[in-house]
Design a protein around this motif. Structure first.
Motif, PDB file in Angstrom:
ATOM      1  N   PRO A  62       0.889  -1.356   0.019  1.00 17.35           N
ATOM      2  CA  PRO A  62       0.001  -0.050   0.105  1.00 17.35           C
ATOM      3  C   PRO A  62       0.966   1.273   0.089  1.00 17.35           C
ATOM      4  N   ALA A  63       0.441   2.307  -0.706  1.00 17.86           N
ATOM      5  CA  ALA A  63       1.045   3.599  -0.387  1.00 17.86           C
ATOM      6  C   ALA A  63       0.979   4.047   0.816  1.00 17.86           C
ATOM      7  N   LEU A  64      -0.117   3.737   1.446  1.00 14.14           N
ATOM      8  CA  LEU A  64      -0.136   4.480   2.834  1.00 14.14           C
ATOM      9  C   LEU A  64      -0.945   3.511   3.683  1.00 14.14           C
ATOM     10  N   SER A  65      -0.273   3.640   5.144  1.00 16.63           N
ATOM     11  CA  SER A  65      -0.688   2.838   6.159  1.00 16.63           C
ATOM     12  C   SER A  65      -0.885   4.023   7.259  1.00 16.63           C
ATOM     13  N   ILE A  66      -2.289   3.785   7.804  1.00 13.26           N
ATOM     14  CA  ILE A  66      -2.705   4.638   8.823  1.00 13.26           C
ATOM     15  C   ILE A  66      -2.805   3.735  10.190  1.00 13.26           C
ATOM     16  N   ILE A  67      -2.034   4.393  10.870  1.00 16.71           N
ATOM     17  CA  ILE A  67      -1.961   3.535  12.455  1.00 16.71           C
ATOM     18  C   ILE A  67      -2.672   4.152  13.427  1.00 16.71           C
ATOM     19  N   GLY A 120     -11.354   8.311  -5.236  1.00 13.02           N
ATOM     20  CA  GLY A 120     -12.348   8.800  -6.637  1.00 13.02           C
ATOM     21  C   GLY A 120     -11.663   9.948  -7.181  1.00 13.02           C
ATOM     22  N   LEU A 121     -10.863  10.793  -6.347  1.00 13.53           N
ATOM     23  CA  LEU A 121     -10.118  11.865  -7.022  1.00 13.53           C
ATOM     24  C   LEU A 121      -8.490  11.709  -7.357  1.00 13.53           C
ATOM     25  N   SER A 122      -7.839  10.791  -6.767  1.00 13.65           N
ATOM     26  CA  SER A 122      -6.376  10.484  -6.868  1.00 13.65           C
ATOM     27  C   SER A 122      -6.290   9.016  -7.204  1.00 13.65           C
ATOM     28  N   SER A 123      -4.812   8.811  -7.605  1.00  9.71           N
ATOM     29  CA  SER A 123      -4.679   7.463  -8.009  1.00  9.71           C
ATOM     30  C   SER A 123      -3.690   7.008  -6.843  1.00  9.71           C
ATOM     31  N   ILE A 124      -4.415   6.385  -5.743  1.00  5.76           N
ATOM     32  CA  ILE A 124      -3.719   5.765  -4.532  1.00  5.76           C
ATOM     33  C   ILE A 124      -3.709   4.363  -4.773  1.00  5.76           C
ATOM     34  N   PRO A 125      -2.555   3.710  -4.931  1.00  7.19           N
ATOM     35  CA  PRO A 125      -2.501   2.289  -5.107  1.00  7.19           C
ATOM     36  C   PRO A 125      -3.430   1.448  -4.146  1.00  7.19           C
ATOM     37  N   GLU A 126      -3.036   1.682  -2.964  1.00  3.54           N
ATOM     38  CA  GLU A 126      -3.656   1.059  -1.968  1.00  3.54           C
ATOM     39  C   GLU A 126      -3.447   1.669  -0.670  1.00  3.54           C
ATOM     40  N   LEU A 127      -4.453   1.556   0.343  1.00  7.87           N
ATOM     41  CA  LEU A 127      -4.403   1.837   1.627  1.00  7.87           C
ATOM     42  C   LEU A 127      -4.648   0.878   2.520  1.00  7.87           C
ATOM     43  N   GLU A 128      -3.908   0.764   3.931  1.00  8.78           N
ATOM     44  CA  GLU A 128      -4.430  -0.160   4.762  1.00  8.78           C
ATOM     45  C   GLU A 128      -4.633   0.509   6.224  1.00  8.78           C
ATOM     46  N   LEU A 129      -5.626   0.277   7.010  1.00  9.06           N
ATOM     47  CA  LEU A 129      -5.967   0.645   8.309  1.00  9.06           C
ATOM     48  C   LEU A 129      -5.692  -0.264   9.081  1.00  9.06           C
ATOM     49  N   ILE A 130      -4.796   0.129  10.362  1.00  6.05           N
ATOM     50  CA  ILE A 130      -4.028  -0.381  11.279  1.00  6.05           C
ATOM     51  C   ILE A 130      -4.645  -0.054  12.811  1.00  6.05           C
ATOM     52  N   GLY A 157       3.199   0.026   4.396  1.00  3.71           N
ATOM     53  CA  GLY A 157       2.875   1.347   3.475  1.00  3.71           C
ATOM     54  C   GLY A 157       4.364   1.993   3.317  1.00  3.71           C
ATOM     55  N   ASN A 158       4.502   2.824   2.381  1.00  3.42           N
ATOM     56  CA  ASN A 158       5.738   3.678   2.142  1.00  3.42           C
ATOM     57  C   ASN A 158       5.605   4.911   2.809  1.00  3.42           C
ATOM     58  N   VAL A 159       4.371   5.353   3.265  1.00  4.21           N
ATOM     59  CA  VAL A 159       4.039   6.595   4.042  1.00  4.21           C
ATOM     60  C   VAL A 159       3.086   6.016   5.338  1.00  4.21           C
ATOM     61  N   LEU A 160       3.583   6.354   6.432  1.00  2.00           N
ATOM     62  CA  LEU A 160       2.675   5.996   7.466  1.00  2.00           C
ATOM     63  C   LEU A 160       1.972   7.367   8.344  1.00  2.00           C
ATOM     64  N   VAL A 161       0.626   7.147   8.612  1.00  2.62           N
ATOM     65  CA  VAL A 161       0.171   8.229   9.136  1.00  2.62           C
ATOM     66  C   VAL A 161      -0.386   7.924  10.546  1.00  2.62           C
ATOM     67  N   PHE A 162       0.003   8.562  11.428  1.00  4.30           N
ATOM     68  CA  PHE A 162      -0.443   8.291  12.945  1.00  4.30           C
ATOM     69  C   PHE A 162      -1.722   9.381  13.330  1.00  4.30           C
TER      70      PHE A 162
END
Length: 237
Positions: free
Chosen positions: A5-10, A36-46, A89-94
């Motif tokens: 995923p491009a993004l991991s939300i923790i 719907g607006l951007s090309s985000i390959p995948e997102l995971e929610l942890i 993910g390559n980018v992590l959001v806390f």
């Protein structure tokens, strides 16, 4: 082969059964609109359940891709570390578990990192609507971050931040407890990464001036002071 995923939300959580579902639902809703607006390959929610004694785990399991459960309370720093190791993910959001509906604004935090404009983005929240503490913890954190890194932080205690995985891997350590954000900011700045603070309209559950709130602030003060002492004794570089 499944892509990372491009993004991991923790989301670290302890005894947040009343707000965790609303927070995670807001993240899911925002993610659907964003895709719907951007090309985000995948997102995971942890979600990392840090030894909750309530229904946090069961309510999080309905919304999250991964829920990791600590058998006992290990503290926020350990919860974030657990989330980091679980993330792909390559980018992590806390994000804190008590953001509720305001968690929908998380793209404002993540986009500057995804677009290569910063290596870490820290959310500046609006001031509390009612009087809280005396500001001692924030003052200590601001002075400590500036003294150890030269970075003038407006939101040194903010738990809402997006960061590139490379930054966390190079730092290689996270402070325990409530000093984790202070230590992370100091290390990222000292290693030369681009740290950006920007306003994001997140809204926390506010604390008051009852005994529980004062005890919580006391723990914060001790944790931040301990982190600053250790980071002064053992700088990252």
């Amino acid at each position: 082969m499944k892509t990372h995923p491009a993004l991991s939300i923790i989301v670290p959580a302890r005894n947040e059964e009343l707000r965790i579902a609303e927070t995670l639902a807001a993240v899911r809703s925002a993610s659907q609109q964003w895709n719907g607006l951007s090309s985000i390959p995948e997102l995971e929610l942890i979600v990392v359940d840090d030894g909750s004694s309530d229904m946090t785990y069961r309510r999080a399991a309905h919304w999250a891709d991964v829920v990791v459960r600590h058998p006992t309370c290990c503290g926020k720093g350990k919860a974030l570390s657990t989330g980091k190791h679980a993330a792909r993910g390559n980018v992590l959001v806390f994000l804190d578990a008590d953001l509720g509906a305001s968690a929908r604004f998380y793209p404002e935090l993540a986009l500057p990192v995804l677009n290569g404009l910063a290596d870490m983005v820290i959310a500046q929240l609006a001031g509390a609507a009612r009087p809280g503490g005396l500001g001692l913890v924030k003052k200590l954190a601001k002075q400590g971050v500036y003294g150890l890194s030269g970075f003038s932080a407006s939101a040194p205690l903010s738990g809402q931040r997006a960061v590139r995985r490379e930054v966390l891997e190079r730092i290689g350590r996270l402070s325990g407890g409530f000093g984790v954000e202070v230590g992370l900011t100091i290390d990222a700045v000292k290693l030369g990464y681009r740290v950006l603070e920007q306003p994001v309209p997140f809204a926390h559950r506010e604390t008051g001036r009852d005994l529980h709130s004062w005890l919580h602030r006391g723990k914060q003060l001790c944790a931040v002071g301990g982190t600053l002492w250790r980071w002064w004794r053992q700088p990252v570089c």
